[in-house]
Design an enzyme around this catalytic site. Structure first.
Site, PDB file in Angstrom:
ATOM      1  N   LEU A  69       0.835  -1.194   0.000  1.00 31.97           N
ATOM      2  CA  LEU A  69       0.000   0.000   0.000  1.00 31.97           C
ATOM      3  C   LEU A  69       0.873   1.248   0.000  1.00 31.97           C
ATOM      4  O   LEU A  69       2.081   1.179   0.184  1.00 31.97           O
ATOM      5  CB  LEU A  69      -0.916  -0.013   1.226  1.00 31.97           C
ATOM      6  CG  LEU A  69      -1.883  -1.201   1.328  1.00 31.97           C
ATOM      7  CD1 LEU A  69      -2.577  -1.204   2.691  1.00 31.97           C
ATOM      8  CD2 LEU A  69      -2.907  -1.162   0.209  1.00 31.97           C
TER       9      LEU A  69
ATOM     10  N   GLY B  38      14.040  20.705 -15.148  1.00 32.94           N
ATOM     11  CA  GLY B  38      14.466  21.496 -13.994  1.00 32.94           C
ATOM     12  C   GLY B  38      13.356  21.750 -13.010  1.00 32.94           C
ATOM     13  O   GLY B  38      13.260  22.833 -12.424  1.00 32.94           O
TER      14      GLY B  38
ATOM     15  N   HIS C 255      12.757  32.637  20.624  1.00 32.08           N
ATOM     16  CA  HIS C 255      14.088  33.096  20.226  1.00 32.08           C
ATOM     17  C   HIS C 255      15.151  32.223  20.891  1.00 32.08           C
ATOM     18  O   HIS C 255      15.041  31.918  22.080  1.00 32.08           O
ATOM     19  CB  HIS C 255      14.295  34.550  20.649  1.00 32.08           C
ATOM     20  CG  HIS C 255      15.681  35.055  20.386  1.00 32.08           C
ATOM     21  ND1 HIS C 255      16.116  35.432  19.134  1.00 32.08           N
ATOM     22  CD2 HIS C 255      16.748  35.221  21.225  1.00 32.08           C
ATOM     23  CE1 HIS C 255      17.375  35.825  19.200  1.00 32.08           C
ATOM     24  NE2 HIS C 255      17.780  35.707  20.472  1.00 32.08           N
TER      25      HIS C 255
END
Length: 579
Positions: A155, A294, A558
């Site tokens: 599958l 490409g 951050h």
């Protein structure tokens, strides 16, 4: 035989609805799956389809009545002569029109739309790729008795077996090899005697593929889905065969996927002239590889073999890479790939591929005409795109309309012109992406269950898994200019992102495009580290109609790469903070 048309499941938390409008009146002929009545809830509007062909006898409720899930809406006399399902009032603009051919006109025999009185299954899906197996699972979750037809020994379709999954396994392995050979030293990790073990790399890839396809098999068992092994052919409403054995179903969904596109003069043998399938199974690194095309597949697999040591040349008919990508992103992408060592021969075409004792000799000409030249290669990868796998499935014999590219024509609910037969994924219009097929699989299953299945085609992300990655969602600048839409752009380079500097991956940038008047995000384009993951935030922004300010005001951790998205969003109004 009288059949009760009942209020279907409306969602996990919705138990009632209001009868909005009757679409069929007593005495009207009704085709299987033809909408009979509209129901309204505070969340969705739902069209309830007829479970079989027949004649509507009576309405059990009136417009404006409040009804509970499971309540009887109308009585249908099954088996009476019913009109064929009418064509949709409108189709998406991208659906090309196809002139009717004499052959197609002859394929509308009444037998093709005559539903069987009793069926083996509620739903049969043809094809167990991402679109097909996800459709089957969602339908099973909604209470359907489901079977899935698959001719492969495993599958998962092209994606899991010879496409998305194995290619990403080799991409990761080749990236690791390249990093160990070229990048680790800058981190203070000196490794002597780096050696490629391609056999182990291929073994790892095969193990990942096996785990994924076995996972789908487990999901079928978990959800009670029957795997019908063999070739499925559609015969009409409610009827198909699997290796010649008759099977019946209330609904049929075609999710047959796609095949590699061929090129005149280039004969594939999957040994020296290969498609993506053969390129994933090479037992040695070629010295010279030529990639014809490409696009995404060519650049991904070309990158794999280039990192492992091949001299790779990409030949593209157009004067650019990855058609449809934002021009600014494409220019940066091409520059980076050339810097990495790939040779680009844009604006050229291959007219002949001659196998020699040493490899392949290619004849190459400028796309717009000019002098021919020859290129030698050990392996040639043909990757000019894919075509809908709609052949040898009995579609034309069943009267199912195809467009001029061999794709199945469907309306906005994925219904073909033959009642009870639907199609999704690569075999219909739209981008040939596994996740697009998955969304369509969920949508059609929910539509068949009476819910409001929907796909937002303006929020389908696309990713090129090279290094750096390229990810895009929504409109490009070029598309917006063509539409005459006024917009603003915010950009932020990864060079100015702390996390990108820390991991030593500073190539690329994030580009956010928003409506000049409303600030609504219209498109986001990313080239850089983790682009395929970062695009999810931008896709959600488009799905929920967010503005660039919405993204810019959300707190991002951050230091993370995601801060580049925040900064690009702030840049739409000229408020980037770290540049």
């Amino acid at each position: 035989m009288a059949i009760e048309i009942k209020v279907p499941a409306l969602g996990e938390s919705v138990t009632s609805a209001t009868v909005g409008k009757w679409l069929k009146q007593p005495g009207d002929a009704v085709a299987v799956d033809e909408p009979v009545v509209e129901l309204e809830t505070d969340k969705v509007s739902v069209e309830v389809p007829a479970p079989a062909a027949g004649v509507l006898e009576t309405h059990a409720v009136k417009e404006g009545d409040e009804v509970e899930v499971g309540a009887v809406l109308a009585i249908l006399a099954e088996g009476a002569k019913a009109a064929a399902k009418p064509a949709a009032a409108s189709k998406p603009a991208e659906a090309p029109k196809k002139e009717a051919t004499p052959a197609a006109e002859k394929k509308s025999a009444p037998a093709a739309t005559e539903a069987p009185a009793e069926t083996d299954y509620d739903l049969v899906v043809i094809g167990a790729g991402p679109g097909g197996y996800i459709c089957a699972i969602r339908a099973a979750q909604l209470g359907f008795k489901v079977a899935c037809v698959e001719k492969r020994a495993t599958l998962g379709g092209t994606c899991l077996n010879v496409g998305c999954i194995p290619s990403k396994a080799l991409l990761q392995s080749s990236e690791n090899y390249h990093a160990a050979e070229h990048d680790f030293a800058t981190h203070g990790i000196d490794i002597a005697g780096i050696k490629l073990n391609l056999a182990q790399m291929q073994k790892r890839k095969a193990g990942i593929v096996e785990a994924n396809v076995k996972g789908v098999e487990y999901l079928f068992k978990k959800n009670g889905i029957t795997w019908l092994k063999g070739v499925g052919k559609v015969e009409g409403t409610g009827r198909l065969t699997v290796d010649g054995k008759p099977v019946t179903a209330k609904h049929i969904v075609i999710a047959a996927g796609s095949d590699s596109a061929g090129l005149k003069g280039v004969d594939v043998d999957e040994k020296v002239i290969v498609t993506s399938t053969g390129a994933l199974e090479l037992s040695a690194v070629p010295k010279k590889m030529v990639v014809i095309g490409g696009g995404v597949i060519g650049l991904e697999l070309g990158s794999v073999w280039h990192r492992l040591g091949a001299d790779v040349t990409v030949i593209e008919f157009l004067d650019r890479l990855v058609p449809g990508t934002d021009n600014e992103i494409e220019a940066a992408f091409r520059k980076i790939l050339i810097k990495q060592g790939l040779t680009m021969k844009l604006g050229h075409k291959v007219t002949k591929a001659e196998k020699t004792g040493k490899g392949v000799k290619l004849t190459v000409e400028p796309s717009q005409g000019g002098a021919a030249e020859t290129l030698d290669a050990d392996v040639v990868l043909l990757a000019i795109g894919r075509t809908a796998a709609s052949k040898n499935m009995g579609l034309e014999e069943a009267g199912i309309a195809l467009d001029n590219r061999g794709r199945i024509e469907v309306d906005e609910h994925f219904a073909t012109n033959v009642p009870g037969v639907y199609a999704i994924g690569d075999v219909i219009r739209g981008p040939m992406l596994a996740h697009k097929a998955e969304e369509e699989g969920v949508a059609v299953a929910e539509i068949l269950a009476g819910q409001a299945g929907h796909v937002n085609y303006d929020a389908i992300p696309g990713v090129v898994y090279t290094w750096p990655e390229v990810a895009t969602v929504g409109f490009t600048e070029e598309q917006l200019k063509e539409k005459g839409v006024e917009y603003k752009v915010g950009k932020f380079p990864f060079m100015a992102n702390g996390r990108a500097r820390a991991i030593g991956m500073t190539d690329g940038f994030v580009k956010v495009i928003a409506d000049a008047k409303t600030d609504r995000v219209l498109g986001t384009h990313i080239i850089g580290p983790g682009a395929g993951e970062l695009i999810a935030e931008c896709t959600m922004a488009i799905e929920f109609g967010a503005s660039s300010e919405d993204i810019g005001r959300v707190c991002h951790a951050h230091p993370t790469l995601s801060e580049a998205v925040k900064e690009a969003a702030l840049g739409v109004t000229g408020h980037s903070l770290n540049i």
